[in-house]
Each structure stands twice: as structure tokens, then as C-alpha cells.
Design a protein around this motif. Structure first.
Motif, short mmCIF file in Angstrom:
data_model
loop_
_atom_site.label_atom_id
_atom_site.label_comp_id
_atom_site.label_asym_id
_atom_site.label_seq_id
_atom_site.Cartn_x
_atom_site.Cartn_y
_atom_site.Cartn_z
N PHE A 128 3.03 6.02 -2.64
CA PHE A 128 4.68 6.76 -3.16
C PHE A 128 4.26 7.19 -4.47
N ARG A 129 3.74 6.19 -5.32
CA ARG A 129 3.57 6.44 -6.96
C ARG A 129 2.60 7.22 -7.08
N GLY A 130 1.38 7.38 -6.61
CA GLY A 130 0.27 7.94 -6.54
C GLY A 130 0.29 9.36 -6.27
N ASN A 131 1.21 9.86 -5.22
CA ASN A 131 1.16 11.22 -4.58
C ASN A 131 2.51 11.89 -5.07
N ASP B 55 0.75 -1.10 0.11
CA ASP B 55 0.08 0.04 -0.20
C ASP B 55 0.79 1.29 0.02
N LEU B 56 1.99 1.08 0.75
CA LEU B 56 2.80 2.30 0.85
C LEU B 56 3.48 2.63 -0.59
N LEU B 57 3.77 1.62 -1.19
CA LEU B 57 4.43 1.88 -2.45
C LEU B 57 3.34 2.34 -3.57
N VAL C 277 11.62 0.86 0.18
CA VAL C 277 10.62 0.20 -0.26
C VAL C 277 10.98 -0.71 -1.56
N LEU C 278 11.47 0.12 -2.47
CA LEU C 278 11.97 -0.66 -3.66
C LEU C 278 13.26 -1.65 -3.47
N GLU C 279 13.99 -1.33 -2.47
CA GLU C 279 14.91 -2.28 -1.97
C GLU C 279 14.59 -3.54 -1.72
N GLU C 280 13.46 -3.45 -1.20
CA GLU C 280 12.99 -4.89 -0.51
C GLU C 280 12.53 -5.92 -1.88
#
Length: 294
Positions: free
Chosen positions: A155-158, A150-152, A181-184
């Protein structure tokens, strides 16, 4: 009519073929994430997918159960900007830490009033009379329990790349960035602090009189530069690099922002990668100046 873009058509076919192979391999569908991960390992063994694809897919699956609290930088290690600090002090922190975004507080560290983008400080060079408060962007707050998926998506949306993490009592618990997040999913992302395997560890003098020291710099080189005698507390132990020595002395791999003092030198972790410290900032302990290395 012939396809005007045969290369693109071939690429689409290749992607469909890959997905079809995976779908066929995992039929019937696994009943749990662990079973799916085992199936992906079997697919790699049978060369249905490559090792990198398997690792990425496995990370995506595991990320579904992870939260902002799992990947955040804890509050004590956050690099914050004090809105009431002199401009030179703020600029020094921005340059020294090399982040692109900073939570800004007024008074107590808990009182986050906005986010400062490092690039926005350039506006002050053109308009010295501009109030730094006018440069602040709204801070985004998320609970520790916020799922990474949800967080990703948010991040992409706002278009926000940083969020302040709040614990169950409403206190600041840490911060999380889109890179965290992306590093996960993709693993560690290279940045300006990374060094290649061909590079040797080294020591670089900074404008403020401190030093930037690579984690794989030899202990001998550090001792010579700072005129100290760094050595393990246990005489039976031997280490070649400063990163290895500090990890041993602390009993763990230090995290970003963590400080360790050895032989009168204060080591602050600037960057970690792959379970090792890549860069330290080094200064003398309080009341001492750095050795002149001319």
C-alpha cells in the motif's frame, strides 16, 4: 560548535533512551510472540513503557500473523458501483455511503473492472461528455492469505489504498483498505461519521429522504420520529439505545453494510467503532415512505 537544533537533539536522545530501555528489559530475547507480549506487559507494569506504547507494540506483533482475509470487508457487504448505472445513481451511492474509493463492476459483481475515486466525479462536472470509464484506476487484487505486513508495505509503495481480496478459487472474497490495516496497529481511526463522547445521539434527514441515525440514539426518540413501536422481542429485556436493541435482536454487533429490519424500518449499518454501531441509515420497508418529521 553548539547544536543549532537542541530541541531535535534532545528528542533523538529521548527516543534512543526509550529503545535502549526496551532492549535492556527484554534481554535475553523472548523465544515466541506470546512470550514477547508477556514481556511487554511486564515492562508496562514497571513503567519502562506507557500503556499506549504497550498496546501498539502488541498489535504490531499480533499483526505479523494476520492476513487480508482477517480484516477484509466480506463481498456481500462491499459497496460497489455498476459502470452501466446512470450517473445520478452512481453519485447517489457515493454521497450516501461516504467512501472515498469504490470497486467498479460490469455485469456480475464478481467482474471488477477498476476502482473509482469519489473525487474524480468532480471531473464530470467540468466535462459532462467525459466517459466515466476513463476515470477508473486499475484494481489491485490480493489473495486472502496475503500477510498484513506485506500488504501494508505494498500500500505504501504503490500508493494504492484499496485492494480486492480473492479467495483460493479466484472469486471475489471482499476488499481491504489501508485504513483497515492501520487500525490493527493504532486502533479505530476517527472519521467524519465518528461522534464524541459529549455528543448525544441524534437523527438527521438526508437529501434522498432517508435518515442517518446515531447508534446511541434513544429508542424512545426513534419511535417518536418514525411513529413506530420498537421494543425487544423478549419483554423481560430492556434497552436504552437503538444500537443496543439491534445488537441484541441480531445476537451480534452488526457489521458495516449489514441490514436489519425491525417494525417496518430497515437499518443499514454505515459505521462501527469500538465494538458498537455508530451510525445507521434508516428507511421504511419496501413500498412505504418515511414518516414526515416536519
Amino acid at each position: 560548535m553548539s547544536d543549532p537544533h537542541p530541541a531535535r537533539s534532545s528528542e533523538r536522545e529521548g527516543k534512543r533512551s526509550f529503545l535502549q530501555k526496551v532492549a535492556e528489559f527484554i534481554h535475553p530475547a523472548p523465544e515466541s510472540p506470546d512470550e514477547l507480549i508477556e514481556t511487554l506487559a511486564d515492562a508496562e507494569d514497571k513503567q519502562v513503557i506507557g500503556p499506549e506504547s504497550r498496546v501498539m507494540l502488541e498489535r504490531v506483533i499480533r499483526m505479523a500473523d494476520m492476513t487480508a482475509g482477517d480484516v477484509m470487508v466480506a463481498a456481500p457487504r462491499m459497496d460497489l458501483v455498476n459502470i452501466d448505472a446512470p450517473f445520478e445513481e452512481i453519485l447517489h451511492k457515493v454521497i450516501n455511503t461516504a467512501h472515498s474509493r469504490f470497486p467498479v463492476h460490469q455485469g456480475e459483481r464478481e467482474n471488477i473492472i477498476g476502482i473509482l475515486l469519489a473525487k474524480d466525479l468532480l471531473k464530470l462536472q467540468r466535462s459532462p461528455g467525459l466517459n466515466i470509464r476513463a476515470l477508473l484506476r486499475p484494481a489491485v487484487f490480493v489473495p486472502e492469505s496475503k500477510g498484513l505486513n506485506d500488504l501494508l508495505r505494498e500500500f505504501r509503495g504503490n500508493r494504492n489504498h484499496l485492494a480486492v481480496v480473492i479467495d483460493e478459487f479466484g472469486r471475489v472474497a471482499g476488499l481491504v483498505t489501508i485504513e483497515d490495516v492501520l487500525e490493527e496497529i493504532v486502533g479505530e481511526i476517527e472519521d467524519e461519521f465518528d461522534i464524541t463522547d459529549e455528543d448525544e445521539g441524534d437523527i438527521f434527514a438526508l437529501a434522498d429522504g432517508s435518515y442517518r441515525v446515531a447508534g446511541d440514539t434513544s429508542i424512545e426518540h426513534v419511535n417518536e420520529t418514525f411513529e413506530v413501536e420498537l421494543r425487544p422481542s423478549d419483554p423481560e429485556e430492556e434497552f436504552d439505545t437503538i444500537g443496543g436493541l439491534i445488537s441484541h435482536e441480531t445476537g451480534h454487533v452488526p457489521k458495516r453494510g449489514e441490514q436489519i429490519e425491525l417494525a417496518g424500518l430497515v437499518f443499514t449499518v454505515l459505521h462501527t467503532k469500538g465494538g458498537a454501531v455508530r451510525w445507521f441509515k434508516v428507511v421504511r420497508g419496501q413500498g412505504n415512505a418515511l414518516a414526515n418529521n416536519d
